[in-house]
Design an enzyme around this catalytic site. Structure first.
Site, short mmCIF file in Angstrom:
data_model
loop_
_atom_site.label_atom_id
_atom_site.label_comp_id
_atom_site.label_asym_id
_atom_site.label_seq_id
_atom_site.Cartn_x
_atom_site.Cartn_y
_atom_site.Cartn_z
N HIS A 121 36.15 100.32 77.81
CA HIS A 121 35.77 101.56 78.49
C HIS A 121 35.09 101.18 79.81
CE1 HIS A 121 33.44 105.28 79.18
NE2 HIS A 121 34.23 105.88 78.31
N ASP A 198 30.17 96.80 72.01
CA ASP A 198 30.17 98.25 72.20
C ASP A 198 30.68 98.89 70.90
OD1 ASP A 198 30.71 100.90 72.76
OD2 ASP A 198 32.01 100.50 74.48
N GLN A 201 32.73 103.55 69.10
CA GLN A 201 33.84 104.10 68.32
C GLN A 201 33.89 103.57 66.90
OE1 GLN A 201 35.35 106.55 69.50
NE2 GLN A 201 34.79 106.38 71.65
N LYS A 224 28.72 110.81 69.14
CA LYS A 224 30.02 110.49 68.57
C LYS A 224 29.96 110.36 67.05
CE LYS A 224 31.59 108.07 72.74
NZ LYS A 224 32.62 109.01 73.19
N CYS A 363 38.83 106.88 80.56
CA CYS A 363 37.86 105.94 81.13
C CYS A 363 38.24 104.50 80.80
CB CYS A 363 36.44 106.24 80.65
SG CYS A 363 35.80 107.82 81.20
#
Length: 405
Positions: A121, A198, A201, A224, A363
């Site tokens: 991202h 990261d 997700q 999220k 993104c």
């Protein structure tokens, strides 16, 4: 098995209509919807505990402080962090990554190297570019294979004696690829490098154990994972956080201030300058409790069933259907195109049929360039989605394909 209808009753927004159609929300990768318990917590913070934290001896300030710190401990438990003081609250994954890139890179020297991947991202690209520009650092990039998995042979080959940091996503927000985090962190550590992951997700779908993953830093956002907006988490190893300079200056992050010299507070407050969002942070605890009430194993199994049914039907029933990312381990999201139809046109028509999907480059423009497309349509599932919604989604994609064909 989970009781999806019982879960859906906790999300009133799912009963609304769009263009006269009942909403089918499949944009969960961008942001999940929020259960009533999270909304009620935010409301209660404003109506019963609205006082600044860490700075008052009066009752409401103490209450708000206790609730914020209880959430910190709750987050540490959720990701199996060994020390709650190593959990820093930010405004989101983006700020968490900016904090690490800006602060940690100040410990590096010109000519040092950072390894990223093409699947990142923008939030895990641009902060490193900014730091590299300031510090004279070099960025290297891991490509993907045809199935959407990272080319780990290239990854291994990129390390040199000047490599200092690797930063990569746990789960691609476009392809859904679940990366082999432990293998990648082990390789990084074998070269004396720090590994930044990261997890934005990953945390809504899978059990995350930062110690088992070997992550030196792990970042994610509350919004999220059924939580409030404007709240993010940065986990970092204590030794690394203690060496890093503050990201911002101001109240709360200081030990003592004079015009001659300022000393900084202990962890985690050194990185929490200013007033935190003390009304929203406690609501993250409610989101974690919601996830726990369903169970991450049950969530994963339910979402996998939705994904499997959707992909099987889309691939067999819709001529020209192209899905991007076929990794053996995939998160429940589908990035696709229909023939030569523009992703925006597909998304707009699906919206008119009551189905919310994401269109564009998500993104992740370098990844789109690697895939040879301008953008995709992305449908992504959450615990409150149903097989009936999957059927409606596939049928409507079929209708759109006929309209655009």
């Amino acid at each position: 098995m989970i009781d999806v209808e019982l879960i859906r009753r906790q999300f009133p927004i799912l009963d609304r209509k769009v263009y006269g159609k009942r909403l089918i929300y499949l944009d969960n990768t961008a942001t999940s919807q929020t259960p009533v318990r999270v909304v009620d917590c935010v409301s209660k913070m404003y109506t019963h505990h609205h006082a600044n934290v860490h700075r008052g001896v009066h009752c409401m300030s103490v209450e708000a402080t206790d609730m914020l710190e209880a959430t910190r401990r709750r987050v540490a438990d959720f990701i199996n962090a060994d020390d709650a003081a190593c959990v820093v609250f930010t405004r989101g994954t983006t700020e968490s990554l900016n904090l690490v890139a800006s602060s940690y890179c100040q410990l590096l020297e010109a000519g040092d190297e950072i390894i990223l991947t093409v699947t990142e991202h923008h939030s895990n690209i641009v902060p490193w570019q900014l730091a590299a520009g300031r510090m004279g650092l070099k960025i290297k990039v891991v490509p993907i294979r045809e199935d959407g998995t990272l080319d780990l042979d290239v990854y291994r080959s990129l390390f040199t004696e000047r490599t200092r940091v690797v930063s990569f996503t746990h789960v691609s927000n476009v392809l859904g690829t679940v990366n082999p985090v432990r293998e990648m962190t082990d390789i990084a550590h074998s070269h004396g490098c720090v590994a930044v992951v990261d997890g934005a997700q990953a945390v809504p779908h899978y059990k995350v154990d930062v110690q088992a993953l070997g992550a030196d830093f792990y970042v994610f956002s509350a919004h999220k994972m059924y939580g409030p907006t404007g709240v993010g988490v940065l986990y970092g190893r204590r030794g690394l956080l203690e060496k890093m300079p503050p990201y911002q200056g101001g109240g709360e992050m200081i030990g003592h201030v004079s015009f001659e010299k300022t000393t900084f507070a202990e962890l985690p407050y050194k990185f929490e300058a200013g007033t935190p969002d003390y009304t929203a942070i406690p609501a993250l605890s409610e989101a974690l409790d919601f996830i726990k009430s369903v169970g991450l194993d049950a969530i994963e199994a339910h979402e996998q069933e939705l994904y499997d049914v959707a992909v099987a039907r889309l691939q067999t029933e819709i001529p020209g259907f192209r899905m991007f990312g076929n990794a053996p381990q995939k998160c429940p999201m589908i990035s696709f195109l229909i023939g030569n139809a523009h992703h925006y046109d597909t998304g707009m028509l699906l919206d008119r049929l009551g189905i919310a999907v994401r269109t564009g480059h998500h993104c992740a423009q370098p990844l789109m360039e690697a895939l040879g497309v301008e953008g995709t349509v992305r449908a992504s599932f959450a615990v409150y989605n149903t097989l009936e919604e999957v059927d409606a989604f596939v049928n409507d994609v079929k209708r759109v394909a006929e309209m655009l064909g």
